[in-house]
Scaffold this active site. Structure first.
Site, PDB file in Angstrom:
ATOM      1  N   SER A  15       0.839  -1.206   0.000  1.00  0.00           N
ATOM      2  CA  SER A  15       0.000   0.000   0.000  1.00  0.00           C
ATOM      3  C   SER A  15       0.874   1.256   0.000  1.00  0.00           C
ATOM      4  CB  SER A  15      -0.984   0.003   1.178  1.00  0.00           C
ATOM      5  OG  SER A  15      -0.328   0.199   2.395  1.00  0.00           O
ATOM      6  N   ASN A  16       1.994   1.219   0.712  1.00  0.00           N
ATOM      7  CA  ASN A  16       2.898   2.378   0.675  1.00  0.00           C
ATOM      8  C   ASN A  16       3.517   2.550  -0.714  1.00  0.00           C
ATOM      9  OD1 ASN A  16       3.355   3.757   3.463  1.00  0.00           O
ATOM     10  ND2 ASN A  16       3.188   1.579   3.910  1.00  0.00           N
ATOM     11  N   MET A  89      10.672  -7.119   4.606  1.00  0.00           N
ATOM     12  CA  MET A  89      10.740  -7.831   5.884  1.00  0.00           C
ATOM     13  C   MET A  89      12.085  -8.525   6.089  1.00  0.00           C
ATOM     14  SD  MET A  89       7.863  -7.008   7.046  1.00  0.00           S
ATOM     15  CE  MET A  89       7.596  -8.060   8.462  1.00  0.00           C
ATOM     16  N   ARG A  90      13.151  -7.765   5.906  1.00  0.00           N
ATOM     17  CA  ARG A  90      14.462  -8.391   5.928  1.00  0.00           C
ATOM     18  C   ARG A  90      15.487  -7.348   6.388  1.00  0.00           C
ATOM     19  NH1 ARG A  90      15.617 -13.083   3.941  1.00  0.00           N
ATOM     20  NH2 ARG A  90      13.442 -13.358   3.395  1.00  0.00           N
ATOM     21  N   LEU A  91      16.453  -7.786   7.167  1.00  0.00           N
ATOM     22  CA  LEU A  91      17.488  -6.838   7.584  1.00  0.00           C
ATOM     23  C   LEU A  91      18.429  -6.564   6.424  1.00  0.00           C
ATOM     24  CD1 LEU A  91      18.631  -7.910  11.163  1.00  0.00           C
ATOM     25  CD2 LEU A  91      17.411  -5.838  10.479  1.00  0.00           C
ATOM     26  N   ASN A 106      13.519   3.880   5.702  1.00  0.00           N
ATOM     27  CA  ASN A 106      12.497   2.884   6.010  1.00  0.00           C
ATOM     28  C   ASN A 106      11.329   3.568   6.716  1.00  0.00           C
ATOM     29  OD1 ASN A 106      11.387   0.230   6.510  1.00  0.00           O
ATOM     30  ND2 ASN A 106      12.089   0.417   8.630  1.00  0.00           N
ATOM     31  N   HIS A 108       8.261   2.746   9.573  1.00  0.00           N
ATOM     32  CA  HIS A 108       7.931   1.757  10.607  1.00  0.00           C
ATOM     33  C   HIS A 108       6.706   2.232  11.392  1.00  0.00           C
ATOM     34  CE1 HIS A 108       8.684  -1.506  13.408  1.00  0.00           C
ATOM     35  NE2 HIS A 108       8.416  -0.644  14.367  1.00  0.00           N
TER      36      HIS A 108
END
Ligand code: GRF
Length: 186
Positions: A15-16, A89-91, A106, A108
């Site tokens: 959505s972003n 969904m990952r570093l 990012n 959050h």
């Protein structure tokens, strides 16, 4: 004048991503979607918009360094200058961080440093806080750490459900992320 080229990294619904690409006055071109989940709905959103997509499966690589080296190569080929993480969904590891120092941000769904990691909205509800919000920040190797660029808060209503709070937080995200991008890239 040549426009700044940016990539969005996303793993989920997007959505972003959709809100960012729908901006008519963005100071950069979203030239690429990078996705680590071949079934993520965000991929269709990019296809509909005619945006180049690179999909990879981390399980097919031996190490993070290996897939990030490939990512850096592809991003450079596409002349990408900025990376916007939107539900990736990952570093991010040192290979990508070193190649894009100070150019990866990012979003959050909490007021960091409170409630980093997954299920930030649920964490806030379970903790019983009365205020939560959204943070846009630069990325480092930690989980939702890195210098904060902007935050916006909202009051949690009495007995508010996870679903309702998620909707209200998403609405803030959809305003804040494009705003920050417009401020950062001039
Ligand atoms: C957003 O809540 C964002 O803050 C978090 O992941 C979610 C992505 O949602 N990092 P969407 O895929 O953009 O709808």
């Amino acid at each position: 004048m040549k426009r700044v080229r940016a990539a969005v990294f996303a793993s989920g619904s997007g959505s972003n991503f959709q809100v960012i690409i729908d901006q008519t006055d963005l100071p950069c071109e979203i030239a690429m979607l990078v996705c680590d989940n071949p079934t993520a709905p965000v991929i269709q959103k990019a296809e509909r918009a005619g945006i180049d997509t690179f999909i990879f499966e981390p399980g097919n690589y031996q190490t993070k360094e290996e897939y990030e080296s490939q990512l850096v190569q592809i991003l450079k080929q596409h002349q990408i200058q900025w990376i916007f993480l939107a539900g990736y969904m990952r570093l991010v590891g040192s290979t990508l961080l070193n190649a894009y120092e100070g150019k990866i941000i990012n979003i959050h769904p909490s007021l960091l440093p409170d409630f980093p990691g997954i299920d930030a909205i649920g964490q806030a509800l379970r903790e019983g806080v009365s205020v939560t919000g959204v943070t846009v920040h630069y990325i480092d190797e930690g989980i939702d750490t890195g210098p904060i660029i902007a935050q916006r808060s909202l009051k949690i209503s009495k007995r508010e459900s996870l679903e309702d709070l998620t909707k209200r937080i998403q609405a803030i995200e959809h305003q804040l992320y494009p705003e920050v991008i417009k401020q950062l890239i001039k």
